[in-house]
Motif scaffolding. Sequence first.
Motif, PDB file in Angstrom:
ATOM      1  N   ARG A   5       0.616  -1.199   0.089  1.00 39.66           N
ATOM      2  CA  ARG A   5      -0.307  -0.048   0.260  1.00 39.66           C
ATOM      3  C   ARG A   5       0.865   1.470  -0.326  1.00 39.66           C
ATOM      4  N   GLU A  35     -11.542  -0.201  -1.497  1.00 33.68           N
ATOM      5  CA  GLU A  35     -11.352  -1.123  -0.173  1.00 33.68           C
ATOM      6  C   GLU A  35     -12.426  -0.845   0.027  1.00 33.68           C
ATOM      7  N   ASP A  47      -7.303  -4.567   1.470  1.00 34.06           N
ATOM      8  CA  ASP A  47      -5.692  -3.625   0.881  1.00 34.06           C
ATOM      9  C   ASP A  47      -5.448  -3.298  -1.153  1.00 34.06           C
ATOM     10  N   TYR A  50      -7.860  -1.708  -2.028  1.00 35.09           N
ATOM     11  CA  TYR A  50      -7.356  -0.253  -2.258  1.00 35.09           C
ATOM     12  C   TYR A  50      -5.728  -0.170  -3.453  1.00 35.09           C
TER      13      TYR A  50
END
Length: 190
Positions: A5, A35, A47, A50
């Motif tokens: 991330r 997400e 995650d 995202y």
Amino acid sequence: MIPARDKAEELLKDAELCNPGPWADHSRVAARCAERIAAACGDMDPDKAYVLGLLHDIGRKFGVKHMGHIYDGYHYMTELGYDEAARICLSHSFTIQKLEDYIGNWDISMGQQEELRNLLEKLEYDDYDRLIQVCDSLAGIAVMDMEDRMADVKRRYGAYPQDKWDKNLDLKTYFEEKMQQDIYEVVGKE
């Protein structure tokens, strides 16, 4: 493979410095939507969703391009070893999975078009492809009503294929059924 991330956020910040514009905030909105939807689905990784949402338009790093951002993003992520992110760079614009349904300028060579066409035809879409497609249709610089977003694209480019419009609405329904919730409530549309 996808980046962590924090690495994905770093890649987007770098890309935004290379080509500033609202596309980066659009990517952040798509990432937050992805997400939240993934978390509500229960069988998806929030995650991962995202990161894929954050990087779907990363090809815009290389300038103001239309179809070129798909080509550039796919190759950029491939070169970095992020094959799952590369896949999303390719699939996010093609809910119907036909190159001919692209909305915007075909600003790549015939050879590059053929390469994208061949890559696209080989994909078997999964829920992450579908998730980023639906989030791309919800995200402006803020969460938007999907039909307003599609109407905005139609206004800017002069057309929006009806089968693509319908497919986006089908994807919205698909995720609402999967979550057993209204998509706008899940993503926090005001």
